[in-house]
Design an enzyme around this catalytic site. Structure first.
Site, PDB file in Angstrom:
ATOM      1  N   GLU A  41       0.849  -1.188   0.000  1.00 31.45           N
ATOM      2  CA  GLU A  41       0.000   0.000   0.000  1.00 31.45           C
ATOM      3  C   GLU A  41       0.886   1.239   0.000  1.00 31.45           C
ATOM      4  O   GLU A  41       1.797   1.355   0.827  1.00 31.45           O
ATOM      5  CB  GLU A  41      -0.902   0.000   1.239  1.00 31.45           C
ATOM      6  CG  GLU A  41      -1.617   1.303   1.528  1.00 31.45           C
ATOM      7  CD  GLU A  41      -2.504   1.770   0.382  1.00 31.45           C
ATOM      8  OE1 GLU A  41      -2.327   2.920  -0.058  1.00 31.45           O
ATOM      9  OE2 GLU A  41      -3.347   0.979  -0.077  1.00 31.45           O
ATOM     10  N   ASN A 120      -3.920   5.402   1.728  1.00 35.80           N
ATOM     11  CA  ASN A 120      -3.843   4.956   3.118  1.00 35.80           C
ATOM     12  C   ASN A 120      -4.193   3.483   3.167  1.00 35.80           C
ATOM     13  O   ASN A 120      -4.826   2.960   2.250  1.00 35.80           O
ATOM     14  CB  ASN A 120      -4.812   5.740   3.999  1.00 35.80           C
ATOM     15  CG  ASN A 120      -6.248   5.689   3.486  1.00 35.80           C
ATOM     16  OD1 ASN A 120      -6.637   6.505   2.649  1.00 35.80           O
ATOM     17  ND2 ASN A 120      -7.026   4.725   3.942  1.00 35.80           N
ATOM     18  N   MET A 124     -10.180   3.859   0.050  1.00 43.67           N
ATOM     19  CA  MET A 124     -11.386   4.661   0.213  1.00 43.67           C
ATOM     20  C   MET A 124     -12.345   4.067   1.243  1.00 43.67           C
ATOM     21  O   MET A 124     -13.217   4.763   1.767  1.00 43.67           O
ATOM     22  CB  MET A 124     -12.079   4.820  -1.137  1.00 43.67           C
ATOM     23  CG  MET A 124     -13.068   5.968  -1.205  1.00 43.67           C
ATOM     24  SD  MET A 124     -12.286   7.600  -1.142  1.00 43.67           S
ATOM     25  CE  MET A 124     -11.713   7.761  -2.840  1.00 43.67           C
ATOM     26  N   THR A 129     -19.249   5.845   2.742  1.00 41.19           N
ATOM     27  CA  THR A 129     -20.528   5.852   3.452  1.00 41.19           C
ATOM     28  C   THR A 129     -21.005   4.456   3.792  1.00 41.19           C
ATOM     29  O   THR A 129     -22.015   4.304   4.479  1.00 41.19           O
ATOM     30  CB  THR A 129     -21.624   6.540   2.610  1.00 41.19           C
ATOM     31  OG1 THR A 129     -21.826   5.810   1.402  1.00 41.19           O
ATOM     32  CG2 THR A 129     -21.261   7.975   2.289  1.00 41.19           C
ATOM     33  N   ALA A 131     -22.467   2.170   2.081  1.00 37.82           N
ATOM     34  CA  ALA A 131     -23.692   1.683   1.454  1.00 37.82           C
ATOM     35  C   ALA A 131     -23.375   0.509   0.529  1.00 37.82           C
ATOM     36  O   ALA A 131     -22.461   0.589  -0.289  1.00 37.82           O
ATOM     37  CB  ALA A 131     -24.373   2.808   0.676  1.00 37.82           C
ATOM     38  N   HIS A 440     -17.432   7.004  -7.441  1.00 39.97           N
ATOM     39  CA  HIS A 440     -17.815   5.669  -7.888  1.00 39.97           C
ATOM     40  C   HIS A 440     -17.316   5.378  -9.298  1.00 39.97           C
ATOM     41  O   HIS A 440     -18.032   4.849 -10.130  1.00 39.97           O
ATOM     42  CB  HIS A 440     -19.342   5.520  -7.849  1.00 39.97           C
ATOM     43  CG  HIS A 440     -19.927   5.600  -6.487  1.00 39.97           C
ATOM     44  ND1 HIS A 440     -21.297   5.738  -6.260  1.00 39.97           N
ATOM     45  CD2 HIS A 440     -19.357   5.553  -5.263  1.00 39.97           C
ATOM     46  CE1 HIS A 440     -21.520   5.781  -4.969  1.00 39.97           C
ATOM     47  NE2 HIS A 440     -20.365   5.676  -4.335  1.00 39.97           N
ATOM     48  N   THR A 486     -19.256  -0.818  -4.398  1.00 39.76           N
ATOM     49  CA  THR A 486     -18.285  -1.594  -3.622  1.00 39.76           C
ATOM     50  C   THR A 486     -18.695  -3.041  -3.438  1.00 39.76           C
ATOM     51  O   THR A 486     -17.874  -3.956  -3.575  1.00 39.76           O
ATOM     52  CB  THR A 486     -18.041  -0.937  -2.255  1.00 39.76           C
ATOM     53  OG1 THR A 486     -17.552   0.387  -2.453  1.00 39.76           O
ATOM     54  CG2 THR A 486     -17.024  -1.727  -1.446  1.00 39.76           C
TER      55      THR A 486
END
Length: 522
Positions: A41, A120, A124, A129, A131, A440, A486
Site C-alpha cells: 500500500e 492509506n 477509500m 458511506t 452503502a 464511484h 463496492t
C-alpha cells in the site's frame, strides 16, 4: 535510513489495501492457507486495526489526523467534511481524499473536476458511506451466472446489515412516505427499503463502520503467511513471456527499490491508478482506461413535516449519527437512478439562528444516475509527465451525452417529487454535484467474455494476454451502474481469488484456457 525487509519471493502479491485487495487476501487465507501473500500500500497506516474506517476513531483530533494522512500529496489542501457544502465551480475534495492537480478536464469536455483518490491502508473504505446495495436490472453483469452467490459472500466479508439504524428517529416514517411515491408497480426487490450498510452496533450502542479491517478479518490478521507493507509504492508489474512474475516496489521512506517475485499479481487500486500501473508496466490492452464512468449525483434536502418532538438532549448511545436512518430507492431499468436517503443530525444548508433543527428531522436525498457508456470516456497516461508518485501523469477525457443530460434532467424533477413527498424543501432547487463527486468511478479495467478489444480482463478478472495478472476494484465492473459499486467489486474479487486459490491448490498456473476450472465452477 535502513531499508525495510521486503520479501524476495511470495506466492501472491496484492497491490492496494482497499476492500477488493482485502477480499483477495481473505479468500486466499480461507482457501489456500499455505499461500504466502504480500500486500503493498502506497499510503500510511492511519488506524488501529489497520484498514479500519476513520469514523470509528472517537477522538476528533486523531480522526482528523488520519484523514490528513490519507490525502497523499495534497495533505495540506482544503477539504470539506460535507460534500453537499461544495458550491458550483469549486474544486474541493472530501476529507481523507485528494484531487488531481491537472488533467481532470480538457477543452470542450465535461471532465471529472472532483475526481478523487485516497492513499492509506484501507483505501477509500476508510472514508466511505458504507452503502452496499445489490445491483439490479441492467446494472447486473449478464455473463456471471453465479453473481448472486458472489454477492452473498461479499456481504459476509463486508459485514453488511440492514438493521443498524432500526432505532433511528423517523426512519420508518421516511420510508413510508417514500413508498407512497415510489412503490406502485415495482416488485419487492425494487421497492423502498432500508439501505444495506457495512456497519453494525456494539453492545454499548455505538456504531462500528466496516473498512478493509473487517474484510481482512482474523483469518488474514492471524495468518503467518500474510504480510501488509504500508508506504510501499509498486512502480511496475514484472512480466516474462506473457506471464506476471512479480513487482518492483519502492520504499517510500528510503527510496530503495526492491524486486519481489510472485506466481500471481493482483492489482487492486482504484479505477484511475490500477490502469495507470498497468500502463507504466507496458501492459496495455486496447480497452485499458476506456469506458470510464462516474455516477452524476443530484442532492436535495427537506425538513420532515408533522413529526413528534424528541427529547431535548440527543442520546449519546449512537442512536443518532451522521447517516442515521439510511433508506434506499433501488435502481430500475425504467427509472435509471439509485436513491440514497439519509436523515441528518444537522441541516446541510445554513438555517436561521432562530430556526432550531429537530434532531433527525432533516433528510438529505441523493440520486445517482447511470452513465451512457462511451469508449472515448477514458483515463489516459502521459509518459512525458510524472505525477507526485513518479508514475505517468493521469488525464481524464469525459463527456456527458445527450442521453446523460436527459437522465440528469429527469433526476432533477424526480428528486423534488420525492422530497416533497417526505417533507418541506429547504431550498426549492436541487443541486447537481460536480462531476466526480460520487467517487464511484468504474469501467477502466472492465471484464468481458472475450478478448475483443472491448475489455481488459476475463470473467475471473485475469488480464487478457498476461497470465497470472488479475485486476480488482470498481474499474472491473463492465455495466453502467447507479448503485454504490463496492459490494459488486468485492463480489468480483471473490471470484478472482477463488480462481487463484484453485490454481494454487492444484499446483498449476492459471491460464485463460483453463477449461477444467471453468467447467467445475459453472
Amino acid at each position: 535510513m535502513s531499508e525495510r525487509p521486503y520479501p524476495d519471493a511470495v506466492d501472491v502479491v496484492i497491490v492496494g489495501s482497499g476492500p477488493t485487495g482485502a477480499a483477495y487476501a481473505r479468500i486466499l487465507g480461507e482457501r489456500a492457507p499455505d499461500a504466502v501473500i504480500a500486500m503493498f500500500e502506497v499510503g500510511p497506516t492511519v488506524s488501529d486495526p489497520p484498514g479500519a474506517h476513520v469514523k470509528n476513531i472517537e477522538d476528533s483530533a486523531r480522526r482528523t489526523a488520519a484523514q490528513l494522512a490519507s490525502q497523499g500529496p495534497a495533505a495540506s489542501a482544503e477539504t470539506v467534511s460535507n460534500p453537499g457544502a461544495v458550491k458550483s465551480g469549486q474544486r474541493l475534495a472530501r476529507a481523507g481524499t485528494f484531487l488531481l492537480e491537472e488533467g481532470y478536464q480538457y477543452p470542450d469536455e465535461d471532465g471529472l473536476p472532483v475526481a478523487a483518490m485516497s492513499s492509506n491502508v484501507g483505501g477509500m473504505a476508510a472514508h466511505w458511506t458504507a452503502a452496499c446495495p445489490r445491483p439490479g436490472g441492467a446494472e447486473r453483469i449478464p455473463f456471471l451466472p453465479d453473481l448472486d452467490e458472489l454477492l452473498d459472500d461479499a456481504e459476509r466479508l463486508l459485514g453488511v446489515t440492514t438493521n443498524a439504524f432500526d432505532g433511528s428517529p423517523f426512519g420508518d416514517l421516511v420510508r413510508e412516505r417514500l413508498a407512497k411515491a415510489v412503490d406502485a408497480g415495482r416488485i419487492d426487490a425494487t421497492r423502498v427499503q432500508r439501505m444495506p450498510l457495512a456497519v453494525h452496533r456494539r453492545e454499548d450502542g455505538r456504531l462500528v463502520w466496516s473498512g478493509s479491517d473487517v474484510v481482512l478479518g482474523d483469518v488474514s490478521r492471524d495468518n503467518p503467511n500474510f504480510a501488509l507493507y504500508d508506504e510501499s509504492l509498486v512502480t511496475r508489474v514484472l512480466v516474462d513471456d506473457g506471464r506476471a512474475v512479480g513487482v518492483e516496489v519502492r520504499d517510500m521512506h528510503s527510496g530503495a527499490v526492491h524486486t519481489v517475485t510472485a506466481s500471481f499479481v493482483v492489482v487492486a487500486g482504484d479505477a484511475l491508478r490500477t490502469p495507470q500501473l498497468l500502463w507504466a508496466s507496458g501492459i496495455r490492452p486496447a480497452a485499458l482506461g476506456r469506458y470510464l464512468n462516474d455516477q452524476a449525483q443530484i442532492v436535495f434536502a427537506v425538513r420532515l413535516r408533522d413529526v413528534p418532538s424528541l427529547a431535548a438532549e440527543v442520546p449519546a448511545d449512537g442512536t443518532l449519527a451522521e447517516y442515521s436512518g439510511v433508506s434506499w430507492v433501488p435502481f430500475t431499468d425504467d427509472v435509471p437512478f439509485h436513491g440514497q436517503v439519509m436523515q441528518l443530525d444537522a441541516s446541510p444548508v445554513p438555517l436561521a439562528e432562530d430556526d432550531p433543527v429537530q434532531p433527525g428531522s432533516i433528510v438529505g436525498l441523493g440520486l445517482f444516475c447511470a452513465k451512457d457508456l462511451q469508449r472515448d470516456d477514458r483515463v489516459e497516461f502521459d509518459d512525458a509527465r510524472r505525477d507526485a508518485y513518479g508514475l505517468p501523469a493521469i488525464g481524464i477525457h469525459y463527456r456527458l451525452t445527450d442521453a446523460d443530460r436527459a437522465v440528469l434532467a429527469r433526476a432533477q424533477q424526480e428528486i423534488v417529487r420525492l422530497g416533497v413527498a417526505v417533507g418541506d424543501p429547504l431550498d426549492p432547487r436541487p443541486f447537481t454535484m460536480p462531476l466526480g463527486a460520487s467517487l464511484h468511478y468504474q469501467g477502466t479495467t472492465r471484464m468481458g467474455q472475450r478478448d475483443d478489444g472491448e475489455s481488459v480482463c476475463d470473467a475471473d478478472s485475469q488480464v487478457w494476454g498476461t497470465r497470472g495478472l488479475f485486476v480488482a476494484g470498481n474499474g472491473v465492473i463492465p455495466t453502467a451502474t447507479a448503485c454504490n459499486p463496492t459490494l459488486t467489486s468485492v463480489a468480483l474479487a471473490v471470484r478472482g481469488a477463488r480462481r487463484i486459490a484453485a490454481a494454487l491448490a492444484a499446483g498449476m498456473p492459471v491460464h485463460a484456457e483453463d477449461v477444467a476450472y471453468v467447467e467445475n465452477q459453472h
